[in-house]
Design an enzyme around this catalytic site. Structure first.
Site, PDB file in Angstrom:
ATOM      1  N   LYS A 110     -14.213  -0.276  -5.508  1.00  0.00           N
ATOM      2  CA  LYS A 110     -12.776  -0.449  -5.364  1.00  0.00           C
ATOM      3  C   LYS A 110     -12.521  -1.319  -4.147  1.00  0.00           C
ATOM      4  O   LYS A 110     -13.205  -1.191  -3.127  1.00  0.00           O
ATOM      5  CB  LYS A 110     -12.125   0.921  -5.162  1.00  0.00           C
ATOM      6  CG  LYS A 110     -10.609   0.880  -5.100  1.00  0.00           C
ATOM      7  CD  LYS A 110     -10.082   2.187  -4.537  1.00  0.00           C
ATOM      8  CE  LYS A 110      -9.350   2.966  -5.556  1.00  0.00           C
ATOM      9  NZ  LYS A 110      -8.579   4.089  -5.022  1.00  0.00           N
ATOM     10  N   GLU A 138     -13.560   8.995  -7.098  1.00  0.00           N
ATOM     11  CA  GLU A 138     -13.829   8.228  -5.872  1.00  0.00           C
ATOM     12  C   GLU A 138     -14.153   9.209  -4.746  1.00  0.00           C
ATOM     13  O   GLU A 138     -13.711   9.033  -3.614  1.00  0.00           O
ATOM     14  CB  GLU A 138     -12.637   7.332  -5.520  1.00  0.00           C
ATOM     15  CG  GLU A 138     -11.336   8.069  -5.397  1.00  0.00           C
ATOM     16  CD  GLU A 138     -10.172   7.215  -4.882  1.00  0.00           C
ATOM     17  OE1 GLU A 138     -10.359   6.013  -4.644  1.00  0.00           O
ATOM     18  OE2 GLU A 138      -9.077   7.781  -4.717  1.00  0.00           O
ATOM     19  N   GLU A 150      -4.496  -0.290  -9.139  1.00  0.00           N
ATOM     20  CA  GLU A 150      -3.909   0.977  -8.707  1.00  0.00           C
ATOM     21  C   GLU A 150      -2.686   0.765  -7.824  1.00  0.00           C
ATOM     22  O   GLU A 150      -2.730  -0.031  -6.887  1.00  0.00           O
ATOM     23  CB  GLU A 150      -5.003   1.756  -7.953  1.00  0.00           C
ATOM     24  CG  GLU A 150      -4.639   3.186  -7.591  1.00  0.00           C
ATOM     25  CD  GLU A 150      -5.833   3.935  -6.975  1.00  0.00           C
ATOM     26  OE1 GLU A 150      -7.005   3.589  -7.283  1.00  0.00           O
ATOM     27  OE2 GLU A 150      -5.596   4.841  -6.181  1.00  0.00           O
ATOM     28  N   LYS A 160      -9.504  -2.458  -1.504  1.00  0.00           N
ATOM     29  CA  LYS A 160      -8.168  -2.171  -0.996  1.00  0.00           C
ATOM     30  C   LYS A 160      -7.530  -3.504  -0.635  1.00  0.00           C
ATOM     31  O   LYS A 160      -7.973  -4.165   0.319  1.00  0.00           O
ATOM     32  CB  LYS A 160      -8.269  -1.281   0.246  1.00  0.00           C
ATOM     33  CG  LYS A 160      -8.821   0.106  -0.044  1.00  0.00           C
ATOM     34  CD  LYS A 160      -7.720   1.002  -0.568  1.00  0.00           C
ATOM     35  CE  LYS A 160      -8.137   2.452  -0.624  1.00  0.00           C
ATOM     36  NZ  LYS A 160      -7.082   3.286  -1.218  1.00  0.00           N
ATOM     37  N   ASP A 173      -6.959  -1.429  -5.353  1.00  0.00           N
ATOM     38  CA  ASP A 173      -5.879  -0.514  -4.980  1.00  0.00           C
ATOM     39  C   ASP A 173      -4.950  -1.251  -4.028  1.00  0.00           C
ATOM     40  O   ASP A 173      -5.380  -1.710  -2.967  1.00  0.00           O
ATOM     41  CB  ASP A 173      -6.460   0.738  -4.306  1.00  0.00           C
ATOM     42  CG  ASP A 173      -5.407   1.828  -4.114  1.00  0.00           C
ATOM     43  OD1 ASP A 173      -4.217   1.577  -4.407  1.00  0.00           O
ATOM     44  OD2 ASP A 173      -5.790   2.932  -3.674  1.00  0.00           O
ATOM     45  N   LYS A 223      -5.172  14.117  -7.154  1.00  0.00           N
ATOM     46  CA  LYS A 223      -5.624  14.544  -5.831  1.00  0.00           C
ATOM     47  C   LYS A 223      -5.148  15.982  -5.670  1.00  0.00           C
ATOM     48  O   LYS A 223      -3.958  16.253  -5.850  1.00  0.00           O
ATOM     49  CB  LYS A 223      -5.037  13.665  -4.710  1.00  0.00           C
ATOM     50  CG  LYS A 223      -5.764  12.341  -4.578  1.00  0.00           C
ATOM     51  CD  LYS A 223      -5.114  11.379  -3.604  1.00  0.00           C
ATOM     52  CE  LYS A 223      -5.769  10.019  -3.758  1.00  0.00           C
ATOM     53  NZ  LYS A 223      -5.000   8.945  -3.106  1.00  0.00           N
ATOM     54  N   HIS A 268     -11.951   1.830   7.958  1.00  0.00           N
ATOM     55  CA  HIS A 268     -11.624   1.874   6.530  1.00  0.00           C
ATOM     56  C   HIS A 268     -10.174   1.449   6.375  1.00  0.00           C
ATOM     57  O   HIS A 268      -9.256   2.160   6.754  1.00  0.00           O
ATOM     58  CB  HIS A 268     -11.842   3.308   6.015  1.00  0.00           C
ATOM     59  CG  HIS A 268     -11.836   3.400   4.526  1.00  0.00           C
ATOM     60  ND1 HIS A 268     -12.899   2.980   3.761  1.00  0.00           N
ATOM     61  CD2 HIS A 268     -10.895   3.856   3.661  1.00  0.00           C
ATOM     62  CE1 HIS A 268     -12.612   3.183   2.476  1.00  0.00           C
ATOM     63  NE2 HIS A 268     -11.399   3.700   2.395  1.00  0.00           N
ATOM     64  N   ASP A 277      -0.812   6.263  -8.286  1.00  0.00           N
ATOM     65  CA  ASP A 277      -1.478   7.199  -7.365  1.00  0.00           C
ATOM     66  C   ASP A 277      -0.427   7.847  -6.458  1.00  0.00           C
ATOM     67  O   ASP A 277      -0.029   8.990  -6.685  1.00  0.00           O
ATOM     68  CB  ASP A 277      -2.569   6.467  -6.562  1.00  0.00           C
ATOM     69  CG  ASP A 277      -3.246   7.390  -5.559  1.00  0.00           C
ATOM     70  OD1 ASP A 277      -3.014   8.610  -5.611  1.00  0.00           O
ATOM     71  OD2 ASP A 277      -4.021   6.908  -4.703  1.00  0.00           O
TER      72      ASP A 277
HETATM   73 MG    MG Z   1      -4.989   5.002  -4.221  1.00  0.00          MG
END
Ligand code: MG
Length: 370
Positions: free
Chosen positions: A164, A324, A221, A166, A195, A270, A19, A246
């Site tokens: 999303k 998410e 993001e 990255k 993001d 978060k 990831h 974020d």
């Molecule tokens: Mg983020």
């Protein structure tokens, strides 16, 4: 009923595939698990996740454990779990920062308090407003055709319709091209967001966001580093695509400043970065009061940590960008006997007692570091 003991475990849990973020590629996620026992033998459990040691944030798993063992445990022993706000106020007077450690200990206290009352933990926060919430998936193979195939498959399964990407690592132009190709393939059925994980400077952000906006991407993001509030404010006023903070949006004080200076027009919540569930609700209130859109973020927790976030997010009136909370779907194995349910593009909010998850002690032992 008083808190009798605190134990903290560092656990390395393998993922089903690499990831990739801008700063780190996760193949084994390190999570920290806490177990509290009360003097009547009940147990309260909690989890926070970290990404790449110290590469994503300042709280490393090792620091979380040592700071709880050494500085937080002596404050919470002998206290009544139902007074979790009072306990955390006392912790805050003696322990600065350390938000992940505070979030971990507070959630275990709340799990214990809710289990003692035999209610779901969300009842201690006014009860759930939502029984399920939209849940995004991150497409991260790095290969455009593979990502499109994966998106189509997940749409077909009715598992996700928000994706999303990255895009902080590598050539920004190529990454934008990759995103736009995916958007033209599945954008009619799904919402595509990106993001950047702080990876761009303002010049790069200007031309990349212009292209993403023209291509119909629905949210960008954390394009700039956390310190660049002024740059984030300029991007927010320049573009009509929502700009989300974020990594810059942690505590109530951070989010107040973001709202005041419009350094983003939406924020990712978060529980770990705010320092716990009570603090996350306060952050959400600042966002609500200033018109910032909310997103139920993840540090990629496993099932226990995901249940904690999901229960808290379920008590918030509006999450404009959904959540998410896909963490459990990324792991090869599970630390709980039960698991999180995903259906109809949403995560089902687990019911109690506590956060509703039963820890598998054999699995915990297996994955806990020596
Ligand atoms: Mg983020």
């Amino acid at each position: 009923m008083k808190i009798h003991s605190v134990d903290v475990f560092i656990v390395d849990l393998p993922t089903v595939r690499p990831h990739q973020l801008a700063m780190h590629t996760i193949v084994t996620q390190t999570i920290v698990v806490a177990r509290l026992k009360d003097d009547e033998g009940r147990e309260g459990w909690s989890e926070v996740a970290t990404i790449g040691g110290a590469s994503y944030g300042e709280s490393t798993p090792e620091a979380i454990k040592v700071n709880i063992d050494r500085y937080i445990t002596p404050i919470v022993i002998g206290k009544e779990p139902v007074h979790f706000d009072k306990i955390m106020y006392e912790v805050s007077k003696h322990v600065r920062g350390n938000y992940f450690a505070k979030a971990l200990i507070e959630a275990a206290i709340i799990d214990l308090a809710a289990r003692a009352k035999e209610v779901p933990a969300y009842e201690l926060f006014g009860g759930k407003i939502h029984s399920s919430l939209p849940v995004a998936w991150t497409l991260a193979s790095g290969d455009t055709e593979k990502d499109i195939e994966e998106a189509k498959e997940l749409l077909g399964q009715r598992r996700h319709n928000i994706f999303k990407l990255k895009i902080g690592k590598g050539d920004p132009n190529k990454n934008v091209e990759h995103v736009l190709k995916i958007n033209s393939a599945v954008g009619n059925e799904a919402r595509i967001t990106v993001d950047v994980n702080q990876a761009w400077d303002e010049d790069t952000a200007n031309y990349c966001i212009a292209a993403l906006q023209d291509g119909g991407i629905s949210m960008v993001e954390q394009p700039l580093p956390t310190w660049n509030h002024e740059g984030m404010a300029r991007l927010t006023s320049r573009f009509r695509v929502p700009i989300m903070a974020d990594e810059a949006a942690n505590t109530v004080q951070d989010v107040f400043q973001i709202a005041k200076h419009r350094a983003g027009n939406s924020i990712a919540l978060k529980v770990c970065k705010a320092g716990g569930l009570t603090q996350t609700k306060k952050v959400a209130a600042i966002a609500e009061g200033s018109g910032l859109g909310l997103y139920g973020g993840t540090m990629i927790e496993s099932s226990l940590g995901t249940a904690i976030c999901a229960q808290l997010y379920s008590t918030l009136p509006e999450l404009k960008f959904g959540t998410e909370l896909f963490g459990p779907l990324l792991f090869k194995d599970n630390l709980t006997l039960n698991n999180i349910t995903y259906e109809n593009f949403e995560i089902v909010i687990p019911d109690g007692p506590g956060f509703g998850m039963e820890v598998d002690k054999e699995k915990l032992k297996h994955y806990t570091r020596e």
